[in-house]
Design an enzyme around this catalytic site. Structure first.
Site, mmCIF file in Angstrom:
data_model
loop_
_atom_site.group_PDB
_atom_site.id
_atom_site.type_symbol
_atom_site.label_atom_id
_atom_site.label_comp_id
_atom_site.label_asym_id
_atom_site.label_seq_id
_atom_site.Cartn_x
_atom_site.Cartn_y
_atom_site.Cartn_z
ATOM 1 N N GLY A 106 0.843 -1.184 0.000
ATOM 2 C CA GLY A 106 0.000 0.000 0.000
ATOM 3 C C GLY A 106 0.879 1.233 0.000
ATOM 4 O O GLY A 106 2.096 1.146 0.244
ATOM 5 N N GLN B 140 3.234 9.773 1.960
ATOM 6 C CA GLN B 140 4.517 9.090 1.766
ATOM 7 C C GLN B 140 5.233 9.543 0.503
ATOM 8 O O GLN B 140 6.400 9.207 0.304
ATOM 9 C CB GLN B 140 4.307 7.573 1.686
ATOM 10 C CG GLN B 140 3.902 6.955 3.004
ATOM 11 C CD GLN B 140 3.786 5.448 2.847
ATOM 12 O OE1 GLN B 140 2.743 4.943 2.473
ATOM 13 N NE2 GLN B 140 4.871 4.733 3.112
ATOM 14 N N CYS C 228 7.253 -0.868 6.355
ATOM 15 C CA CYS C 228 6.730 0.339 5.722
ATOM 16 C C CYS C 228 7.783 0.884 4.763
ATOM 17 O O CYS C 228 8.962 0.934 5.108
ATOM 18 C CB CYS C 228 6.420 1.376 6.800
ATOM 19 S SG CYS C 228 5.776 2.931 6.150
ATOM 20 N N LEU C 229 7.340 1.309 3.582
ATOM 21 C CA LEU C 229 8.279 1.866 2.604
ATOM 22 C C LEU C 229 8.952 3.135 3.130
ATOM 23 O O LEU C 229 10.033 3.494 2.672
ATOM 24 C CB LEU C 229 7.561 2.157 1.283
ATOM 25 C CG LEU C 229 7.049 0.915 0.529
ATOM 26 C CD1 LEU C 229 6.191 1.347 -0.659
ATOM 27 C CD2 LEU C 229 8.192 0.032 0.064
ATOM 28 N N HIS D 4 -3.015 0.312 8.584
ATOM 29 C CA HIS D 4 -1.675 0.891 8.386
ATOM 30 C C HIS D 4 -1.739 2.071 7.408
ATOM 31 O O HIS D 4 -1.155 3.136 7.670
ATOM 32 C CB HIS D 4 -0.739 -0.205 7.856
ATOM 33 C CG HIS D 4 0.658 0.254 7.560
ATOM 34 N ND1 HIS D 4 1.753 -0.188 8.279
ATOM 35 C CD2 HIS D 4 1.147 1.120 6.627
ATOM 36 C CE1 HIS D 4 2.849 0.396 7.792
ATOM 37 N NE2 HIS D 4 2.506 1.192 6.790
ATOM 38 N N GLU D 5 -2.449 1.899 6.290
ATOM 39 C CA GLU D 5 -2.473 2.956 5.272
ATOM 40 C C GLU D 5 -3.246 4.186 5.747
ATOM 41 O O GLU D 5 -2.816 5.329 5.526
ATOM 42 C CB GLU D 5 -3.057 2.432 3.953
ATOM 43 C CG GLU D 5 -2.220 1.363 3.281
ATOM 44 C CD GLU D 5 -0.742 1.715 3.163
ATOM 45 O OE1 GLU D 5 -0.412 2.894 2.956
ATOM 46 O OE2 GLU D 5 0.077 0.800 3.317
ATOM 47 N N HIS E 141 -1.338 6.415 8.031
ATOM 48 C CA HIS E 141 -0.453 7.364 7.355
ATOM 49 C C HIS E 141 -1.152 8.696 7.112
ATOM 50 O O HIS E 141 -0.554 9.764 7.258
ATOM 51 C CB HIS E 141 -0.001 6.817 5.991
ATOM 52 C CG HIS E 141 1.207 5.938 6.048
ATOM 53 N ND1 HIS E 141 2.415 6.367 6.537
ATOM 54 C CD2 HIS E 141 1.393 4.655 5.666
ATOM 55 C CE1 HIS E 141 3.297 5.388 6.451
ATOM 56 N NE2 HIS E 141 2.707 4.336 5.929
#
Ligand code: ZN
Length: 191
Positions: free
Chosen positions: A49, A54, A102-103, A144-145, A148
């Site tokens: 995701g 981000q 996480c990216l 999680h998304e 953000h």
């Protein structure tokens, strides 16, 4: 389409809540192109995701997709999903222990408690309402998304900091017991 630069932990944009997108802004060529770029960037980085914050953008938009993902081979599939102005509400008291990465947090994973069931309210990229329940491991991805977009990173939710590990250490020491737990969860909910 373009692959966008991903903001690493420490960048202030990751800590600012995203702002709501109005309908005419969503319909604009700029926002539609941005959604395409977000999808392309997620796929390029092999993420499950990606949220707008981000990639240094403050619009309240995130995307998710899980197919055959080498970063997360145990994850059940999530078809390509675009969420605009999403909110996620827990609908269970029950939590499961999710091992997240996480990216924006390179080479770190950790255990985060997540609700096993959530209600998701959002628009799709055309502005049509999305109202659905998401269960199991996939519920963790949605939480999680959307976190953000509220300026929250998974590391904020790690309760036991001794679970923090590199991806290599995860593979060597933590993957097998985690996958066993996850398989039980996926078997229960099918997602
Ligand atoms: Zn993330």
């Amino acid at each position: 389409m373009a692959v966008l630069k991903i903001a690493p932990i420490g960048e202030p944009i990751l800590r600012r809540p995203a702002r709501r997108v109005e309908r005419d802004e969503l319909a604009s060529a700029d926002t539609q192109r941005f959604i395409d770029d977000l999808i392309e960037t997620m796929r390029h980085a092999k993420g499950a995701g990606l949220a707008a914050t981000q990639v240094y953008d403050e619009r309240r938009i995130c995307v998710m997709e899980v197919g055959e993902n080498p970063r997360y081979p145990y994850k059940p599939p999530i078809p390509l999903t675009v969420l605009v102005n999403p909110t996620v509400t827990a609908i269970t008291e029950e939590r499961f222990q999710n091992f997240e990465g996480c990216l924006s947090v390179p080479d770190l994973r950790g255990v985060v408690p997540r609700a096993v069931g959530v209600r998701v309210d959002a628009w799709d990229r055309e502005g049509a309402p999305i109202e659905r329940e998401v269960w199991g491991l996939s519920a963790g991805t949605f939480q999680h998304e959307v976190d953000h977009l509220d300026g929250v990173l998974f590391v904020d939710r790690v309760e036991d900091t001794t679970t923090l590990c590199t991806w290599d250490a995860f593979e060597r020491h933590h993957r097998a017991p985690f996958v066993e737990r996850v398989e039980a969860l996926v078997a229960r909910f099918g997602s």
